[in-house]
Design a protein around this motif. Structure first.
Motif, short mmCIF file in Angstrom:
data_model
loop_
_atom_site.label_atom_id
_atom_site.label_comp_id
_atom_site.label_asym_id
_atom_site.label_seq_id
_atom_site.Cartn_x
_atom_site.Cartn_y
_atom_site.Cartn_z
N GLY A 118 0.79 12.24 2.90
CA GLY A 118 2.18 12.67 2.85
C GLY A 118 3.22 11.57 2.89
N GLN A 119 2.78 10.31 3.04
CA GLN A 119 3.78 9.25 3.23
C GLN A 119 4.51 8.87 1.95
N THR A 120 5.74 8.43 2.15
CA THR A 120 6.57 7.92 1.07
C THR A 120 6.61 6.39 1.13
N THR A 121 7.15 5.78 0.09
CA THR A 121 7.21 4.32 0.05
C THR A 121 8.10 3.76 1.15
N ALA A 122 9.13 4.52 1.55
CA ALA A 122 10.00 4.05 2.64
C ALA A 122 9.23 3.94 3.94
N GLN A 123 8.40 4.92 4.25
CA GLN A 123 7.57 4.86 5.45
C GLN A 123 6.56 3.72 5.36
N ALA A 138 -7.06 -10.61 1.72
CA ALA A 138 -6.91 -11.42 0.52
C ALA A 138 -6.11 -10.65 -0.53
N VAL A 139 -6.27 -9.31 -0.53
CA VAL A 139 -5.65 -8.45 -1.54
C VAL A 139 -5.20 -7.16 -0.88
N VAL A 140 -4.08 -6.60 -1.35
CA VAL A 140 -3.67 -5.25 -0.97
C VAL A 140 -3.55 -4.41 -2.24
N VAL A 141 -4.13 -3.22 -2.21
CA VAL A 141 -4.02 -2.26 -3.30
C VAL A 141 -2.98 -1.22 -2.89
N ILE A 142 -1.85 -1.19 -3.57
CA ILE A 142 -0.74 -0.31 -3.21
C ILE A 142 -0.68 0.87 -4.18
N LEU A 143 -0.80 2.06 -3.64
CA LEU A 143 -0.70 3.29 -4.44
C LEU A 143 0.26 4.25 -3.73
N ALA A 144 1.43 4.44 -4.28
CA ALA A 144 2.44 5.27 -3.61
C ALA A 144 3.53 5.65 -4.60
N GLY A 145 4.32 6.66 -4.22
CA GLY A 145 5.47 7.06 -5.01
C GLY A 145 5.52 8.55 -5.29
#
Length: 227
Positions: A118-123, A138-145
């Motif tokens: 349920g999280q948003t990019t602001a959170q 070493a790496v972050v995989v960002i999936l949000a929006g």
């Protein structure tokens, strides 16, 4: 979502790391309609149920949900040489992989799940230091929006979503962390938020994220095309 789609896409992205994936950009159609908003935020107080009041009170107590992974972060062992740590950072689509170290979440790999449903990019931006930077991956995989488009934490324009994701990329870069920026997955409706019509908003956001990833030299993980 089938696990095979995740596996194929993420394997390609993590193997390439510094090189954007090729492929056609999503249609750059303008978003349709105003930003959505969680109905609870506009419901008169006297009309809220006790469960809804408790939910809103919890949001006020810990809006970014920093408490969720605080203990796990403190107990996380130091990353081992030869096994780079990768943090998967997102919402329910990420959390659904399963807990860190479980049989469903890349067993035997130095990967850490920091998804919260349920999280948003602001959170996520507010917990980026605690749940990503402090873990020294070493790496972050960002999936949000997608939850921003649904209005989970209030109205969010495409520019606001992009700003939050850009800030995460900049924070990661400043701390020497590689970035895999994932597209938002295709969606035609949100069961908890009827009437939003997210599909054109998702396409427009993905087109912007793909351009941004190309311009910044980070990996664009195209879940949308795969699914």
């Amino acid at each position: 979502m089938p696990q095979s789609a995740h596996t194929v896409a993420l394997t390609a992205a993590l193997a390439l790391l510094g090189a954007p994936l090729s492929g056609c950009a999503a249609a750059d159609a303008p978003p349709i309609g105003p930003p959505a908003v969680n109905p609870l935020y506009v419901t008169p107080a006297e009309a809220l149920t006790p469960d809804q009041v408790r939910y809103l009170q919890q949001q006020l107590r810990d809006w970014p949900q920093l408490e969720r992974y605080r203990a796990e972060n403190a107990a996380l062992p130091v990353a081992q040489a030869g096994q780079p740590r990768v943090v998967f950072f997102g919402d329910s689509i990420t959390e659904g992989w399963g807990p860190t170290g479980s049989g469903t979440f890349f067993p035997g790999k130095g990967y850490v799940n920091r998804g919260i449903s349920g999280q948003t990019t602001a959170q996520m931006l507010l917990r980026f230091r605690q749940d990503v930077i402090a873990l020294q991956p070493a790496v972050v995989v960002i999936l949000a929006g997608t939850n921003d488009i649904a209005g989970n934490t209030g109205p969010a324009t495409q520019a606001m979503i992009e700003d939050n994701l850009h800030a995460m990329r900049e924070l990661a870069q400043a701390h020497g962390i590689g970035v895999v920026l994932a597209s938002v997955l295709p969606v035609s409706e949100y069961p908890w938020q009827p009437g939003v019509h997210p599909a054109p908003k998702v396409r427009a956001l993905n087109a912007a994220l793909q351009r941004y990833a190309r311009d910044q030299g980070v990996v664009y993980l195209d879940y949308y095309r795969a699914l």
